[in-house]
Scaffold this active site. Structure first.
Site, PDB file in Angstrom:
ATOM      1  N   HIS A  81      34.191  35.620  46.797  1.00 40.85           N
ATOM      2  CA  HIS A  81      33.077  36.302  46.144  1.00 40.85           C
ATOM      3  C   HIS A  81      32.274  37.140  47.137  1.00 40.85           C
ATOM      4  O   HIS A  81      31.881  38.260  46.841  1.00 40.85           O
ATOM      5  CB  HIS A  81      32.181  35.252  45.476  1.00 40.85           C
ATOM      6  CG  HIS A  81      31.081  35.836  44.649  1.00 40.85           C
ATOM      7  ND1 HIS A  81      31.287  36.302  43.377  1.00 40.85           N
ATOM      8  CD2 HIS A  81      29.777  36.043  44.930  1.00 40.85           C
ATOM      9  CE1 HIS A  81      30.138  36.760  42.900  1.00 40.85           C
ATOM     10  NE2 HIS A  81      29.212  36.622  43.817  1.00 40.85           N
ATOM     11  N   HIS A  95      29.370  37.844  36.332  1.00 41.11           N
ATOM     12  CA  HIS A  95      28.815  36.497  36.412  1.00 41.11           C
ATOM     13  C   HIS A  95      29.624  35.604  35.486  1.00 41.11           C
ATOM     14  O   HIS A  95      29.091  34.888  34.648  1.00 41.11           O
ATOM     15  CB  HIS A  95      27.316  36.487  36.082  1.00 41.11           C
ATOM     16  CG  HIS A  95      26.492  35.836  37.139  1.00 41.11           C
ATOM     17  ND1 HIS A  95      25.431  35.025  36.891  1.00 41.11           N
ATOM     18  CD2 HIS A  95      26.629  35.859  38.492  1.00 41.11           C
ATOM     19  CE1 HIS A  95      24.920  34.592  38.039  1.00 41.11           C
ATOM     20  NE2 HIS A  95      25.628  35.084  39.017  1.00 41.11           N
TER      21      HIS A  95
END
Lengths: 737, 237
Positions: free
Chosen positions: A44, A90
């Site tokens: 990420h 998300h």
């Protein structure tokens, strides 16, 4: 002596990565340092599997002021103004805790744009869910929408557009991608590059708590059955009120001129903000964790460093301005504390309770290794599928109603009515009115900005490169339909596990497709985000690159909607009318088939069509414009009619099959309507741009009548009341009730 | 003439109100900070929309007790015009400056869309330039706009012409289909017994410029300006 207290796997790193860390440091990392590597070298934050492939994307252009690598891309829009634009995923937090996951997705992207010194002025969201016939999916989708509304409405940034698509393979792993646009004076552009030894490191915003610890690492794993129970503490909790205060206070702090650099504390929290800002500036930082405002006592150093508590910013400020800046934050009821200083030696030195807990070069943390994963072409994506095996549509009216009612096409009104889309008094074209949202920029009147977001997992699953090319092309077409020329795009690339060679192959293909389209149309990629590991027990999600594009409108008052405006206007299909059913919505919705290879974009023809549309809007010729995409001509004309409450009678060019004539899909086609007296001018312009036109019929009445040309005759195919079409189109009211 | 716009932490339509009053109407505007216990030198006060103090408690409940509110109350008591828009209306209700209370929308969801409202009373400074029965189009954007007042109070409000606006259809018919939030008797706005304090849920500042699709909201602000000017003329004359 080599003592490894913590196995690298515990923090999500491989033994090879551990060796790499030892080599780069010249020693073993301390357990705390290893934790920091765990988050910073997560996929990420570190983009380990994607950063080499992303180099293929073109990122320069005449308007670009800041590109990839910054917190958001920034484009010049003239007269000293610029826009900042960024999109992020998300997905994992939203799968576990849909309300908070989606809400903090909104908060995070707003702070990225704020980090550039820009006032956030608009949000877009692109959502993917499993089928709505599953009550669990409905609940999840409703909670995601409520989370976006809960955060966006309170913080006062309008949600002006977005898309929702549904496919079974997103069931265990929904996609929640949120984009934000901000406005900034070009000379007030802020950066995240720490500089100036002796300058102070200031923490501002909410206190640090134990929420979201290790969230970045959690986002870099596949979801499984225990995720919903065990990973909940990895999900952050949003506080939009504090987010709103943070916007106002930060813009006021920047106006003092005393802020050298800033970055939000999002993924990997304080660790990421300190190491990235120091690494960018080639400086060091000495940080005292005891000075960090905490929400609870007894937090360990690694918890403080890895917490992803929301609504926090890290600023580098000039020492003599520090008190003034802190006072701004306090006036807004926020914490502000000097927690360290900038040092000339490039070392990130972190102390806690009198002990140095980490001391290492920030660049080593901030620069995760880059991998070149194996890629192999799946055996079969599209096949030699032909339409011949399928009988022609027996009931075109029912097929049209089914398409209008299908979740991908149906009106998203029950969703966007939950979003405040008119706060900030900029929204000229609200969601659903036109192919792109239009915001006026009163600072630059009559100019404005247009925004759109698009992506198709179905097309990318069949041909990732074409699917990506089509998504970029459709965004540009959406912008053209409101008269906007593209400034730049930001992307969010949602894929499965990159260590799966077939997943990685599709990823590379999608990146290549975006690059093709950007080069062909001269549109820069100004920033983006990669989300891997979108897998659940049901396997990986379809390859889903999402494109968000921003464009400039010369005069917002001229932007047409998609709605038919009056009776007796001429309805014209602009562009090559040829289309087919391969990979179409019709095949999927009516026949349950995801087959065939999507039609490719001819960018030369595409650009000519879009230029014609933009120019005719500029000259005030078009009464309506609508990109003809999912569901083909029949759905496009139905949408224009429903939107305007004005019917139409159209005759489609003949062909061997009715289904193809009605529902065939192809890029570079736009449905327009115009008054009779502008027709001659429009035909002349089309000839000048060498764009084919097909006059389909006229607007009027309260019915939609579609026929197909059959030599000199016409065969009526369907005849439906607008009210029937509209009722089908409102099918999501029940899902989001 | 100077107009004041209160800035609570969490107000998010304060800048919009300032923009319209300053740039569309060309008036002198000051922002009034919630922490200041005094308001001086203003001829009218606007409480803007938003989520003051986050509204994690009932909407407007915390803002109603903020330091500036006693001054707003005193200003209103002296006859000064006070306009509460959306969250500002909720604050005025919570402060007891207007009668009634807000419940959650009957659909239990935030609603953002254009609505029509009918002018029911022209006795406020903000509506005296309008016509009774006039239909205005402007957006709503709220989750708690379901107006409620218990029976005897409701009767009083209606009899004393304190209902300023009702939700209606495009033709001015007050029908339940036109009610976006379940408000009692379609009530969209109410005023104080004296008429100088007005609260409404729709956003006039979002309907004050042609480019945004409606200028109906501007009429409320223009009405206020004309009212203030006529009063000044009386004072000077």
């Amino acid at each position: 002596m080599r003592v490894t207290i913590l196995a690298p796997e515990v923090v999500g790193l491989t033994p090879g990565e551990y060796e790499d860390i030892c080599r780069r440091l010249g020693r073993d990392p301390s357990p705390l340092e290893l934790h920091l590597f765990g988050v910073m070298w997560s996929e990420h934050c570190g983009y380990k599997h994607s950063k080499l492939a992303l180099r293929a994307l073109p990122s320069d252009g005449p308007h670009l002021l800041a590109g990839p690598g910054e917190n958001a891309g920034v484009m010049d829009i003239g007269s000293g103004w610029a826009v900042a634009f960024k999109m992020e995923s998300h997905n994992h937090p939203s799968a576990i805790d849909p309300y908070n996951g989606a809400a903090t997705g909104v908060g995070g992207i707003i702070r990225d744009v704020l980090s550039m010194g820009a006032r956030p002025i608009a949000l877009l969201d692109s959502l993917r869910f499993g089928g709505f016939d599953d009550p669990k999916v409905r609940r999840l989708a409703s909670s995601v929408v409520a989370g976006i509304a809960g955060y966006g409405n309170c913080i006062g940034v309008p949600t002006v557009g977005g898309e929702i698509l549904v496919e079974a393979r997103y069931r265990g792993n929904p996609l929640v991608n949120v984009a934000c646009l901000g406005l900034v004076r070009a000379e007030q552009l802020a950066r995240a590059c720490a500089a100036g030894p002796g300058n102070l490191v200031m923490y501002a915003g909410a206190r640090t708590g134990r929420d979201g610890i290790g969230g970045a690492a959690f986002a870099s794993e596949e979801l499984d059955e225990r995720s919903e129970r065990e990973d909940r503490s990895s999900v952050q909790i949003g506080d939009p009120f504090t987010g709103k205060l943070l916007i106002e206070a930060t813009l006021e702090a920047l106006a003092t001129g005393g802020v050298v650099a800033l970055q939000d504390m999002g993924a990997a929290g304080l660790t990421c903000a300190t190491s990235e800002m120091a690494a960018r500036g080639g400086v060091g930082m000495a940080i005292t964790l005891d000075l960090v405002p905490l929400r609870e006592s007894g937090m360990r150093a690694d918890e403080i460093l890895r917490s992803e508590s929301q609504e926090r910013m890290l600023l580098i400020v000039r020492p003599h301005e520090a008190e003034r800046i802190a006072a701004v934050y306090r006036r807004w009821g926020l914490n502000a504390a000097v927690i360290g200083t900038i040092t000339a030696e490039p070392e990130l030195r972190i102390t806690h309770q009198g002990t140095t807990v980490a001391a290492l070069p920030p660049a080593v943390l901030a620069e995760a290794p880059a991998y070149q994963p194996a890629a192999s072409e799946p055996l079969r994506l599209w096949d030699q599928w032909t339409l011949n095996a399928l009988p022609d549509e027996a009931d075109p009216a029912q097929a049209l109603l089914a398409l209008l009612a299908s979740p991908d096409i149906a009106s998203k009104r029950p969703v966007y009515e939950q979003y405040d889309h008119s706060v900030q008094v900029r929204t000229v074209m609200p969601p659903g009115a036109a192919d792109a949202a239009v915001l006026r920029v009163h600072e630059l009147a009559p100019k404005g900005l247009a925004l759109t977001v698009d992506g198709s997992g179905r097309l990318c699953a069949l041909d990732p490169r074409r699917g990506a090319r089509l998504a970029v092309a459709e965004c540009a077409a959406n912008l053209a339909c409101v008269g906007a020329a593209p400034l730049g795009l930001t992307d969010c690339l949602n894929f499965g596990n990159p260590d799966d060679p077939e997943v990685f192959w599709t990823f590379r293909q999608a990146v290549a497709g975006i690059a093709d389209a950007c080069r062909a149309m001269g549109i820069p990629v100004v920033g983006g985000n990669v989300s891997f590991y979108n897998e659940s027990a049901g396997g990986p999600v379809p390859p889903t690159p999402i494109i968000a594009m921003v464009g400039l409108v010369d005069d917002v008052s001229r932007a047409p909607t998609m709605a038919f405006r009056a009776d007796a206007n001429i309805v014209i299909l602009v562009g090559d009318p040829a289309a087919d059913l391969a990979a179409s919505s019709y095949l999927e919705v009516v026949h349950g088939l995801t087959r065939g290879r999507p039609r490719d974009v001819d960018f030369d023809a595409h650009q000519r069509v879009l230029s014609l549309i933009r120019e005719s809007i500029r000259r005030g010729i078009l009464r309506s414009a609508h990109d003809c995409s999912e569901g083909g001509v029949a759905v496009a004309v139905a949408e224009c009619a429903i939107a305007g409450g004005v019917g139409a009678a159209v005759v489609l060019p003949g062909g061997s099959r009715r289904d193809t004539a009605l529902f065939g899909e192809a890029p570079s086609r736009v449905m327009v309507s115009l008054a009779e007296d502008s027709a001659a001018q429009f035909f002349a312009m089309a000839a000048e741009w060498d764009v084919p036109l097909t006059v389909l019929g006229r607007t009027g009445g309260d019915r939609l009548e579609i026929s197909v040309a059959d030599g000199p005759d016409r065969r009526p195919i369907l005849n439906l009341m607008l009210a029937e079409l509209a009722a089908a189109y409102q099918s999501l009211s029940e899902v989001f009730a | 003439m100077r107009l004041g716009v209160v800035v609570f932490p969490g107000s998010n339509c304060d800048r919009d109100c300032v923009h319209v009053l300053r740039h569309v109407l060309g008036r002198d505007v000051v922002e009034l900070w919630h922490g200041d216990p005094a308001i001086e030198g203003v001829d009218a006060v606007v409480l803007p929309g938003g989520f003051a103090y986050g509204d994690y408690l009932r909407a407007g409940a915390v803002a109603a007790t903020s330091p500036i509110m006693p001054a707003v109350r005193a200003f209103a008591a002296s006859g000064g015009p006070v306009l509460g828009i959306c969250n500002g209306f909720q604050v005025l209700l919570e402060a007891g400056m207007l009668p009634g209370a807000m419940l959650r929308n009957h659909v239990l969801k935030f609603q953002c869309k254009p609505v029509h409202i009918r002018v029911e009373s022209t006795r406020t400074p903000f509506t005296h330039g309008l016509r009774e029965g006039q239909v205005l189009r402007m957006p709503i954007a709220h989750g708690e706009g379901n107006y409620f007042a218990p029976d005897p109070l409701l009767a009083t409000i209606q009899e004393s012409e304190q209902v300023a606006f009702r939700y209606c259809d495009a033709h001015g018919r007050v029908v339940s289909e036109a009610n976006p939030n379940g408000s009692l008797n379609n009530i969209a706005g109410v005023c104080s017994p004296q008429g100088n304090v007005l609260g409404l849920m729709p956003h006039p500042e979002r309907a004050s410029e042609e480019v945004l699709g409606s200028t109906d909201g501007r009429m409320l602000f223009e009405s206020l300006v004309a009212w203030l000017e006529s009063r000044r003329a009386v004072v000077v004359g």
